[in-house]
Design a protein around this motif. Structure first.
Motif, PDB file in Angstrom:
ATOM      1  N   SER A  27      21.368  -4.836  34.430  1.00  0.00           N
ATOM      2  CA  SER A  27      20.537  -4.567  35.603  1.00  0.00           C
ATOM      3  C   SER A  27      20.238  -5.888  36.292  1.00  0.00           C
ATOM      4  O   SER A  27      20.114  -6.924  35.636  1.00  0.00           O
ATOM      5  CB  SER A  27      19.253  -3.840  35.230  1.00  0.00           C
ATOM      6  N   ASN A  29      17.614  -7.426  39.171  1.00  0.00           N
ATOM      7  CA  ASN A  29      16.390  -7.142  39.931  1.00  0.00           C
ATOM      8  C   ASN A  29      15.976  -5.683  39.771  1.00  0.00           C
ATOM      9  O   ASN A  29      15.562  -5.028  40.723  1.00  0.00           O
ATOM     10  CB  ASN A  29      16.566  -7.487  41.411  1.00  0.00           C
ATOM     11  N   GLU A  31      17.813  -3.084  39.265  1.00  0.00           N
ATOM     12  CA  GLU A  31      18.824  -2.105  39.678  1.00  0.00           C
ATOM     13  C   GLU A  31      19.951  -2.075  38.647  1.00  0.00           C
ATOM     14  O   GLU A  31      20.609  -3.089  38.403  1.00  0.00           O
ATOM     15  CB  GLU A  31      19.379  -2.466  41.056  1.00  0.00           C
ATOM     16  N   SER A  59      28.914   0.681  38.264  1.00  0.00           N
ATOM     17  CA  SER A  59      28.747   1.151  39.651  1.00  0.00           C
ATOM     18  C   SER A  59      29.784   0.457  40.536  1.00  0.00           C
ATOM     19  O   SER A  59      29.503  -0.547  41.179  1.00  0.00           O
ATOM     20  CB  SER A  59      27.335   0.844  40.152  1.00  0.00           C
ATOM     21  N   LYS A  62      29.400  -0.809  44.137  1.00  0.00           N
ATOM     22  CA  LYS A  62      28.676  -2.052  44.414  1.00  0.00           C
ATOM     23  C   LYS A  62      29.582  -3.273  44.309  1.00  0.00           C
ATOM     24  O   LYS A  62      29.133  -4.399  44.522  1.00  0.00           O
ATOM     25  CB  LYS A  62      27.499  -2.198  43.445  1.00  0.00           C
ATOM     26  N   LEU A  85      24.289  -5.940  46.307  1.00  0.00           N
ATOM     27  CA  LEU A  85      23.055  -5.244  45.948  1.00  0.00           C
ATOM     28  C   LEU A  85      22.086  -5.275  47.118  1.00  0.00           C
ATOM     29  O   LEU A  85      21.417  -6.277  47.340  1.00  0.00           O
ATOM     30  CB  LEU A  85      22.406  -5.909  44.728  1.00  0.00           C
ATOM     31  N   GLY A  86      22.061  -4.208  47.864  1.00  0.00           N
ATOM     32  CA  GLY A  86      21.101  -4.093  48.959  1.00  0.00           C
ATOM     33  C   GLY A  86      21.097  -5.283  49.900  1.00  0.00           C
ATOM     34  O   GLY A  86      20.046  -5.812  50.219  1.00  0.00           O
TER      35      GLY A  86
END
Length: 129
Positions: A27, A29, A31, A59, A62, A85-86
């Motif tokens: 993971s 942060n 996520e 994933s 990503k 990531l975002g």
């Protein structure tokens, strides 16, 4: 697959693989990007422990393929992925051996994370699957 030139030239160099019998999560942060009970731990001389995940447990949406490659004399040519990531991109944070040398054929197409390169990455045992 061919034999590893590294193992032939330096037969005392240790690269040990071990299937783990526990779930491992990655993971960043908070996520989750990988969660698997099908993980191979690689313990190589003068390197930190690495965890190789089946692609089905990562994933993949990503990941973005990078042009970067490196050559390991023991495992083969590594191909890299950026991790998205975002809006944050961790460049060359993930790698894979698509055609490893035969001594490490179990690593074929698995993915590993640079948990020491990016402090945001945390690998820890997860709940038993």
């Amino acid at each position: 697959m061919s034999k590893s030139p590294g193992h032939q030239k330096w037969p005392d160099h240790k690269v040990q693989e071990k299937h783990l019998d526990q779930s491992i999560q990655v993971s960043i942060n908070g996520e989750a990007v990988a969660d698997s009970s099908d993980v191979i731990q690689v313990d190589e001389d003068q390197h930190p422990l690495r965890y190789y995940f089946s692609r089905s447990d990562v994933s993949m949406d990503k990941l973005e393929r990078s042009d970067t490659t490196t050559k390991c004399p023991f495992k083969g040519t590594a191909h890299y992925y950026h991790l998205n990531l975002g809006g944050q991109v961790l460049e060359d944070a993930v790698w894979t051996y698509e055609e490893p040398y035969e001594e490490h054929s179990a690593l074929k197409d698995r993915l590993a994370f640079y948990d020491d390169k990016f402090q945001e990455i945390h690998i820890a045992p997860g709940p038993k699957a």
